[in-house]
Scaffold this motif. Structure first.
Motif, PDB file in Angstrom:
ATOM      1  N   ILE A 148      47.511  -6.179  -5.707  1.00  0.00           N
ATOM      2  CA  ILE A 148      47.432  -5.648  -4.352  1.00  0.00           C
ATOM      3  C   ILE A 148      48.609  -4.704  -4.116  1.00  0.00           C
ATOM      4  CG2 ILE A 148      47.501  -6.224  -1.912  1.00  0.00           C
ATOM      5  CD1 ILE A 148      46.223  -8.922  -2.647  1.00  0.00           C
ATOM      6  N   TYR A 149      49.786  -5.179  -4.488  1.00  0.00           N
ATOM      7  CA  TYR A 149      50.996  -4.372  -4.307  1.00  0.00           C
ATOM      8  C   TYR A 149      51.405  -3.752  -5.631  1.00  0.00           C
ATOM      9  CZ  TYR A 149      51.511  -7.046   0.007  1.00  0.00           C
ATOM     10  OH  TYR A 149      51.317  -7.622   1.229  1.00  0.00           O
TER      11      TYR A 149
ATOM     12  N   PHE B 104      55.353  -1.550   0.501  1.00  0.00           N
ATOM     13  CA  PHE B 104      54.470  -1.840   1.639  1.00  0.00           C
ATOM     14  C   PHE B 104      54.289  -0.567   2.462  1.00  0.00           C
ATOM     15  CE2 PHE B 104      56.812  -5.633   0.538  1.00  0.00           C
ATOM     16  CZ  PHE B 104      55.873  -6.644   0.594  1.00  0.00           C
ATOM     17  N   PRO B 105      53.171  -0.428   3.182  1.00  0.00           N
ATOM     18  CA  PRO B 105      53.050   0.715   4.090  1.00  0.00           C
ATOM     19  C   PRO B 105      53.995   0.553   5.268  1.00  0.00           C
ATOM     20  CG  PRO B 105      51.154  -0.749   4.301  1.00  0.00           C
ATOM     21  CD  PRO B 105      52.000  -1.295   3.186  1.00  0.00           C
ATOM     22  N   LYS B 106      54.599   1.658   5.694  1.00  0.00           N
ATOM     23  CA  LYS B 106      55.611   1.529   6.748  1.00  0.00           C
ATOM     24  C   LYS B 106      55.001   1.183   8.096  1.00  0.00           C
ATOM     25  CE  LYS B 106      55.985   6.477   7.890  1.00  0.00           C
ATOM     26  NZ  LYS B 106      55.041   7.024   6.883  1.00  0.00           N
TER      27      LYS B 106
ATOM     28  N   VAL C 264      48.298  -5.510   2.559  1.00  0.00           N
ATOM     29  CA  VAL C 264      47.836  -4.154   2.266  1.00  0.00           C
ATOM     30  C   VAL C 264      48.835  -3.500   1.323  1.00  0.00           C
ATOM     31  CG1 VAL C 264      47.508  -1.851   3.225  1.00  0.00           C
ATOM     32  CG2 VAL C 264      46.582  -3.837   4.422  1.00  0.00           C
ATOM     33  N   GLY C 265      48.348  -2.972   0.213  1.00  0.00           N
ATOM     34  CA  GLY C 265      49.233  -2.291  -0.720  1.00  0.00           C
ATOM     35  C   GLY C 265      48.527  -1.114  -1.328  1.00  0.00           C
TER      36      GLY C 265
ATOM     37  N   TYR D  14      43.578  -3.393  -6.611  1.00  0.00           N
ATOM     38  CA  TYR D  14      42.697  -4.332  -5.926  1.00  0.00           C
ATOM     39  C   TYR D  14      43.093  -4.484  -4.467  1.00  0.00           C
ATOM     40  CZ  TYR D  14      40.209  -5.793 -10.089  1.00  0.00           C
ATOM     41  OH  TYR D  14      39.396  -5.804 -11.186  1.00  0.00           O
ATOM     42  N   THR D  15      42.112  -4.837  -3.644  1.00  0.00           N
ATOM     43  CA  THR D  15      42.416  -5.122  -2.244  1.00  0.00           C
ATOM     44  C   THR D  15      42.056  -6.573  -1.959  1.00  0.00           C
ATOM     45  OG1 THR D  15      40.227  -4.438  -1.557  1.00  0.00           O
ATOM     46  CG2 THR D  15      41.966  -2.773  -1.479  1.00  0.00           C
TER      47      THR D  15
END
Lengths: 513, 277
Positions: free
Chosen positions: A81-82, A188-190, A200-201, A205-206
């Motif tokens: 994911i990340y 990570f998204p800001k 969320v990354g 994969y999600t």
């Protein structure tokens, strides 16, 4: 020092999980050149609609590793994911991850990372330098787990452009770059978000759903900027009971057993249907000797112990012949590994004479074991081998984690113990701090470790090699063996990470032939 | 009569075998039970190892013999603890105030509700694992059995004429208890002890199997079972040997208990006399 303290905690958490498993695996994903030799680099097969189900041991307590310890969270998320800027390949080398390349300034204090222009988070937002700066800043300010101290060397982060970020350290640190391959390096998204429920990354994969007590389901990120993985959905199924885990593979419920709990269990998987993958881990099974307590204050006694143990015989009996001999606190996947098993080869006569010289023949030592499978299996073997050269050994078992941690780890009320240290690159943690439970205090070691951390990559390798040899020469402890990574899978599965040396279990490289 | 003594003889000889194995192990075992010989790992039965060797290459027969010691020790101590506490409690419950007896019995119901294994797990969590803890835990959970048996036996004795006479003569309760009641419930205690012994053997095996009993280097039948668990497919012999030993020892003590009860129970004796008449 600031780096070392928290690692004490970390390593405890790490091996408490080892009670169940040595969690973790490769985060290598697209470059099939470095994929496990036993596999064909599944990611190269291209995307399909197939699902795959993987059996794991420890279920995460939460999905948020910024606030919760435990190896199971990054095992599921990291590399899947990340993503991290840099990552470790199957041979232990640091290679580009989310960053396409990086440069180090001559004073080794400034790292510049270049980001790919097409990388996006699964929400669709672009991955920018600002997100990286935000992620690093979050570790320092918002993370609550002990590992956040790994980010302490960072003094400033500048997003110099949307695709470039510059990190300045307060002092040169090679271990910082390595730590960036672990969970603290996750980007990570800001915009933030609900890390515990909807991670969320930017990874391949999600996150889809988490059936608590049973499984985590991931779905392929079709917007992934790199090579897209083969399997559309991946189910990570958790089993508390190793027998149930093995049976799930036998009955076809899962395709892969990520870690076999007991090597003896291998015999139930017919080789006509299943493949066994045997690799390495970072789990050094250490026969620790309390360096601050007689008789182990005497180097000759410690050496006698190392000479007295027939490591091959020990691995053959208590771990069914699986596992590798290591002569020091370095697994073969670290760049500074060298074979130090010959420093004190198995030699009963030598052991006896060393004990005689030290005047400790017939001395009684207490071997306090945690009630973990490898420790209770190997304890009697160690006892028998030491008694053959003239030491008397009393065994008692302590419940793990609570009783063992208090008695042996915290209060160092022990003569000898057996425990697997599963943290990567943990030589400095275990032997560089005289207050650590090994109570190893050698002034020669500290300068080597400092030089290794602050010098160039070559300096690091040279100095760590010296440090590892010093531990072997000085018999700081005995290193029984390296825990093997034993994986069993359906024959067709490819791309399985052979060596369990990284925090994430890499799913992107998996394929089916 | 003949059938009854058959039980006694079979039970007695099984128990004697266990005791003999334990006693002989003090002076002689085929090999050192703790000696690890990597080359002999999982060796089958042979002239060198009569019952083969375990996964660490230790001699199975030697471990079985020394394991009998652990089994007997746990049995003796836990039954001793239980009898030492349970018998006086039973006597007190039968001979003093009625309400005290009731309270003691309700407390013993409470203890009965706790399985020995659960109690042992609790004690282990607090004091660490070991044979001593296992013995105490098994002992404590067996106390109610003794207290109940002794109480019911004592209540019967208390209603006999000679006790009534002794009370009328002004004997103190302690004197009555020791002189009249205790001797008359001894047979019950012996029978209960042999049955409890069988239960203690099973409990010790269960605890060691769970890793809560004997430490890894002390041979114990339960631990031998546990160590063989992962090798069931490769070497089932390693599970069968201690398994059979446990079964025979438990059977032996149960049969011995049955036989002793038949032999010592006064009512049965009376019936026997009537039949003979």
């Amino acid at each position: 020092m600031s780096l070392r303290r928290p690692r004490v905690l970390v390593s405890v958490v790490g091996f408490s999980l080892l009670a169940g498993c040595s969690a973790g695996s490769s985060s290598e994903e697209s470059s099939s050149a470095t994929a496990a030799p036993s596999s064909g680099g599944g990611g190269a097969q291209g995307p399909s609609n197939d699902p795959i189900s993987i059996g794991l041991v420890a279920e995460p307590a939460s999905l948020d590793f910024t606030k919760n310890d435990g190896a199971a969270i990054p095992q599921a998320e990291l590399g899947n994911i990340y993503e991290t800027l840099v990552k470790q390949d199957q041979d232990g080398k640091i290679v580009p991850g989310l960053a396409t390349r990086w440069t180090v300034s001559p004073d080794r204090k400034t790292y510049t990372f270049d980001l790919p222009a097409n990388a996006t988070f699964s929400t669709g937002a672009k991955v920018t330098g600002a997100d990286v700066a935000y992620s690093i800043d979050q570790v320092k300010t918002k993370w609550t787990i002990g590992l956040k101290a790994k980010m302490d060397p960072v003094s400033a982060v500048d997003a110099t452009s949307p695709t470039q970020v510059k990190v300045t350290l307060s002092k040169p640190s090679n271990s910082w770059l390595f730590d960036m391959t672990t969970r603290v390096g996750a980007i990570f998204p800001k915009s933030g978000g609900d890390l515990a429920n909807k991670p969320v990354g930017s990874g391949p994969y999600t996150f889809t759903r988490w059936n608590r007590g049973d499984s985590i389901v991931l779905t392929r990120n079709d917007k992934y900027w790199g090579q897209k993985p083969h399997f559309k959905t991946v189910t990570l199924k958790y089993f508390k009971d190793p027998t149930a885990l093995n049976n799930a593979l036998l009955s076809g419920t899962i395709d892969v057993v990520s870690t076999l709990q007991a090597p003896e269990a291998l015999s139930q998987f017919p080789t006509s249907k299943y493949q066994v993958i045997e690799g390495t881990t970072n789990g050094e099974v250490v026969l620790s000797m309390n360096n601050s307590r007689a008789p182990f204050t005497d180097k000759r006694v410690r050496q006698a112990v190392r000479y007295a143990i027939d490591h091959k015989g020990l691995i053959d009996t208590c771990w069914a012949g699986k596992g590798q001999q290591i002569g020091s606190m370095v697994p073969p996947t670290d760049p500074w590994y060298e074979d130090l098993t010959k420093v004190t080869p198995y030699d009963q006569a030598k052991a006896k004479s060393l004990l005689q010289q030290a005047g400790k023949v017939g001395a009684t030592v207490r071997l306090r074991l945690p009630n973990l499978p490898y420790a209770t299996a190997c304890g009697p073997v160690v006892k028998s081998m030491l008694e053959q050269v003239g030491l008397k050994v009393k065994i008692d078992t302590l419940e793990f984690p609570a009783a063992w941690l208090t008695t042996v780890f915290k209060n160092a009320d022990y003569d000898m113990s057996i425990i697997a240290h599963v943290e990567p690159r943990d030589l400095p943690t275990v032997f560089g701090d005289p207050t650590y439970y090994t109570r190893y205090n050698n002034p020669q070691l500290e300068p080597l470790l400092a030089a290794a951390d602050q010098g160039s990559e070559t300096d690091q390798v040279t100095n760590m090699k010296k440090a590892a040899r010093l531990l072997a020469d000085d018999a700081a402890a005995d290193f029984l063996f390296l825990l093997p990574n034993l994986m069993v899978a359906d024959k067709g599965i490819t791309g399985l990470p052979k060596n369990a040396i990284t925090e994430g279990f890499d799913l992107a490289a998996l394929g089916r032939s | 009569m003949r059938r009854r003594s058959g039980t006694l003889v079979i039970g007695g000889s099984l128990v004697a075998m266990v005791i003999l194995a334990a006693l002989v192990s003090f002076v002689w075992t085929p090999h050192d039970p703790g000696l690890v010989v990597p080359q002999d790992r999982l060796a089958g039965p042979s002239g060198k190892h009569w019952l083969g060797a375990d996964k660490l290459g230790r001699d199975e027969l030697s471990r079985l013999m020394v394991g009998a010691r652990t089994t007997l020790l746990v049995g003796i101590v836990s039954v001793g603890v239980a009898a030492l506490i349970g018998v006086p409690l039973g006597l007190v419950a039968a001979m003093t105030w009625r309400w005290l007896g009731e309270i003691l019995m309700r407390v013993s119901d409470f203890v009965l509700a706790f399985p020995a294994v659960l109690l042992a797990i609790m004690l282990t969590a607090i004091y660490g694992s070991g044979v001593v803890i296992a013995m105490i835990a098994i002992g404590i959970s067996t106390i109610p059995a003794f207290a109940r048996v002794v109480r019911s036996g004592a209540l019967q004795v208390m209603s006999t004429e000679y006790v009534v006479a002794a009370r009328a003569a002004g004997r103190r309760p302690v004197g009555i208890g020791l002189r009249h009641v205790l001797p008359n419930v001894t047979s019950l205690i012996i029978v209960q002890a042999s049955v409890s012994f069988a239960i203690a053997i099973l409990a010790e095996a269960a605890l060691s199997f769970l890793g809560l009993g004997a430490p890894p280097d002390v041979p114990s039948w339960g631990r031998m079972l546990q160590e063989s668990q992962s090798l069931l497919q490769q070497a089932p012999r390693l599970a069968i040997v201690p398994g059979v030993a446990i079964a025979l020892a438990v059977l032996g003590f149960n049969l011995l208990g049955d036989g002793l009860r038949d032999l010592l129970d006064p009512r049965l004796q009376q019936r026997r006399v009537e039949v003979q008449r």
